[in-house]
Design a protein around this motif. Structure first.
Motif, PDB file in Angstrom:
ATOM      1  N   SER A  25      -8.014  13.809 -22.668  1.00 51.72           N
ATOM      2  CA  SER A  25      -9.196  13.263 -22.934  1.00 51.72           C
ATOM      3  C   SER A  25      -9.829  13.660 -24.362  1.00 51.72           C
ATOM      4  O   SER A  25     -10.494  12.929 -25.026  1.00 51.72           O
ATOM      5  N   ASP A  26      -9.425  14.857 -24.965  1.00 51.37           N
ATOM      6  CA  ASP A  26      -9.586  15.195 -26.115  1.00 51.37           C
ATOM      7  C   ASP A  26      -8.298  15.942 -26.465  1.00 51.37           C
ATOM      8  O   ASP A  26      -7.742  16.750 -25.903  1.00 51.37           O
ATOM      9  N   GLY A  27      -8.402  16.166 -27.857  1.00 52.48           N
ATOM     10  CA  GLY A  27      -7.008  16.914 -28.706  1.00 52.48           C
ATOM     11  C   GLY A  27      -5.933  16.293 -28.373  1.00 52.48           C
ATOM     12  O   GLY A  27      -5.610  15.123 -27.796  1.00 52.48           O
ATOM     13  N   THR A  28      -4.901  17.088 -28.493  1.00 54.24           N
ATOM     14  CA  THR A  28      -3.392  16.221 -28.532  1.00 54.24           C
ATOM     15  C   THR A  28      -2.479  17.296 -27.526  1.00 54.24           C
ATOM     16  O   THR A  28      -2.477  18.520 -27.698  1.00 54.24           O
ATOM     17  N   LEU A  29      -1.531  16.439 -26.849  1.00 52.18           N
ATOM     18  CA  LEU A  29      -0.767  17.243 -26.260  1.00 52.18           C
ATOM     19  C   LEU A  29       0.580  17.756 -26.662  1.00 52.18           C
ATOM     20  O   LEU A  29       1.538  18.436 -26.156  1.00 52.18           O
ATOM     21  N   ASP A  30       0.748  17.496 -28.013  1.00 52.19           N
ATOM     22  CA  ASP A  30       2.028  17.668 -28.750  1.00 52.19           C
ATOM     23  C   ASP A  30       2.631  18.943 -28.739  1.00 52.19           C
ATOM     24  O   ASP A  30       3.771  18.981 -28.513  1.00 52.19           O
ATOM     25  N   TYR A  31       1.803  19.977 -28.682  1.00 50.56           N
ATOM     26  CA  TYR A  31       2.235  21.220 -28.824  1.00 50.56           C
ATOM     27  C   TYR A  31       1.964  22.106 -27.443  1.00 50.56           C
ATOM     28  O   TYR A  31       2.189  23.470 -27.434  1.00 50.56           O
ATOM     29  N   PHE A  32       1.802  21.198 -26.497  1.00 48.58           N
ATOM     30  CA  PHE A  32       1.541  22.058 -25.295  1.00 48.58           C
ATOM     31  C   PHE A  32       2.730  21.616 -24.226  1.00 48.58           C
ATOM     32  O   PHE A  32       3.289  20.609 -24.317  1.00 48.58           O
ATOM     33  N   ALA A  33       3.036  22.471 -23.374  1.00 49.22           N
ATOM     34  CA  ALA A  33       4.008  22.400 -22.244  1.00 49.22           C
ATOM     35  C   ALA A  33       2.951  21.974 -21.030  1.00 49.22           C
ATOM     36  O   ALA A  33       1.761  22.278 -20.978  1.00 49.22           O
ATOM     37  N   ILE A  34       3.463  21.007 -20.440  1.00 48.05           N
ATOM     38  CA  ILE A  34       2.609  20.109 -19.565  1.00 48.05           C
ATOM     39  C   ILE A  34       3.379  20.353 -18.130  1.00 48.05           C
ATOM     40  O   ILE A  34       4.417  19.810 -17.930  1.00 48.05           O
ATOM     41  N   GLY A  35       2.452  20.852 -17.064  1.00 46.80           N
ATOM     42  CA  GLY A  35       3.265  20.927 -15.968  1.00 46.80           C
ATOM     43  C   GLY A  35       2.640  20.071 -14.761  1.00 46.80           C
ATOM     44  O   GLY A  35       0.970  20.221 -14.953  1.00 46.80           O
ATOM     45  N   TRP A  36       3.091  19.802 -13.801  1.00 46.17           N
ATOM     46  CA  TRP A  36       2.513  19.113 -12.614  1.00 46.17           C
ATOM     47  C   TRP A  36       2.600  19.978 -11.381  1.00 46.17           C
ATOM     48  O   TRP A  36       3.516  20.578 -11.181  1.00 46.17           O
ATOM     49  N   PHE A  37       1.452  20.044 -10.586  1.00 45.16           N
ATOM     50  CA  PHE A  37       1.050  20.850  -9.595  1.00 45.16           C
ATOM     51  C   PHE A  37       0.674  19.868  -8.438  1.00 45.16           C
ATOM     52  O   PHE A  37       0.392  18.658  -8.637  1.00 45.16           O
ATOM     53  N   ARG A  38       0.563  20.300  -7.009  1.00 50.40           N
ATOM     54  CA  ARG A  38       0.240  19.489  -6.087  1.00 50.40           C
ATOM     55  C   ARG A  38      -0.273  20.378  -4.851  1.00 50.40           C
ATOM     56  O   ARG A  38       0.135  21.504  -4.735  1.00 50.40           O
ATOM     57  N   GLN A  39      -1.154  20.004  -4.287  1.00 46.99           N
ATOM     58  CA  GLN A  39      -1.706  20.790  -3.019  1.00 46.99           C
ATOM     59  C   GLN A  39      -1.901  19.717  -1.772  1.00 46.99           C
ATOM     60  O   GLN A  39      -2.676  18.728  -1.776  1.00 46.99           O
ATOM     61  N   TYR A  94      -2.188  15.606  -6.726  1.00 45.79           N
ATOM     62  CA  TYR A  94      -1.397  16.121  -7.793  1.00 45.79           C
ATOM     63  C   TYR A  94      -2.529  16.202  -9.281  1.00 45.79           C
ATOM     64  O   TYR A  94      -3.315  15.483  -9.560  1.00 45.79           O
ATOM     65  N   TYR A  95      -2.138  17.423  -9.641  1.00 46.15           N
ATOM     66  CA  TYR A  95      -2.753  18.029 -10.716  1.00 46.15           C
ATOM     67  C   TYR A  95      -1.825  18.119 -11.916  1.00 46.15           C
ATOM     68  O   TYR A  95      -0.527  18.666 -11.747  1.00 46.15           O
ATOM     69  N   CYS A  96      -2.283  18.189 -13.421  1.00 44.88           N
ATOM     70  CA  CYS A  96      -1.576  18.450 -14.515  1.00 44.88           C
ATOM     71  C   CYS A  96      -2.251  19.591 -15.070  1.00 44.88           C
ATOM     72  O   CYS A  96      -3.476  19.706 -15.019  1.00 44.88           O
ATOM     73  N   GLN A  97      -1.627  20.645 -15.677  1.00 43.62           N
ATOM     74  CA  GLN A  97      -1.942  21.410 -16.417  1.00 43.62           C
ATOM     75  C   GLN A  97      -1.302  21.771 -18.004  1.00 43.62           C
ATOM     76  O   GLN A  97      -0.010  21.259 -17.974  1.00 43.62           O
ATOM     77  N   ALA A  98      -2.003  22.164 -19.008  1.00 42.88           N
ATOM     78  CA  ALA A  98      -1.469  22.438 -20.209  1.00 42.88           C
ATOM     79  C   ALA A  98      -1.309  23.948 -20.487  1.00 42.88           C
ATOM     80  O   ALA A  98      -2.313  24.666 -19.968  1.00 42.88           O
ATOM     81  N   HIS A  99      -0.217  24.195 -21.107  1.00 45.40           N
ATOM     82  CA  HIS A  99      -0.050  25.754 -21.581  1.00 45.40           C
ATOM     83  C   HIS A  99       0.800  25.752 -22.679  1.00 45.40           C
ATOM     84  O   HIS A  99       1.422  24.831 -23.074  1.00 45.40           O
TER      85      HIS A  99
END
Length: 122
Positions: A25-39, A94-99
């Motif tokens: 929603s803001d910023g760029t994902l270019d330099y992040f690893a993106i993971g999917w999680f679920r509960q 399902y959730y996503c996270q950046a790191h």
């Protein structure tokens, strides 16, 4: 930290496919690893899979290997989770996270978005 929004969930039948999106929603994902999680209901949140900034994929859940895949479109600032051959046990939020790197443990993340609900049922 980039803000992420998950979308694309829904109610599907066993064997169907669904594609989830994780957009910044803001910023760029270019330099992040993106993971999917679920509960899943009554269960702890778990890592599913991750894509590094260079496109390397890491699977955290053996149960999705061969059925789920992840991709990124940096031009659209979005990461996709393609889920095929869905099973009732895939039902979860399902959730996503950046790191900076792929980290499958939920303890590495301080806050979580609203996620997107996936329900697999006949």
């Amino acid at each position: 930290q980039v803000q992420l929004v998950e979308s694309g969930g829904g109610l599907v039948q066993p064997g169907d496919s669904l594609r989830l999106s994780c957009a910044a929603s803001d910023g760029t994902l270019d330099y992040f690893a993106i993971g999917w999680f679920r509960q899943a209901p009554g269960k702890e949140r778990e890592g599913v899979l991750c894509i590094s900034d260079s496109g390397e994929i890491t699977y955290y859940a053996d149960s999705v290997k061969g059925r789920f895949t992840i991709s990124r479109d940096n031009a659209k600032n979005t990461v996709f989770l393609q889920m095929n051959s869905l099973k009732p046990e895939d039902t979860a939020v399902y959730y996503c996270q950046a790191h900076e790197i792929c980290l499958g443990g939920t303890q590495w993340y301080d806050s979580w978005g609203q996620g997107t609900q996936v329900t697999v049922s006949s």
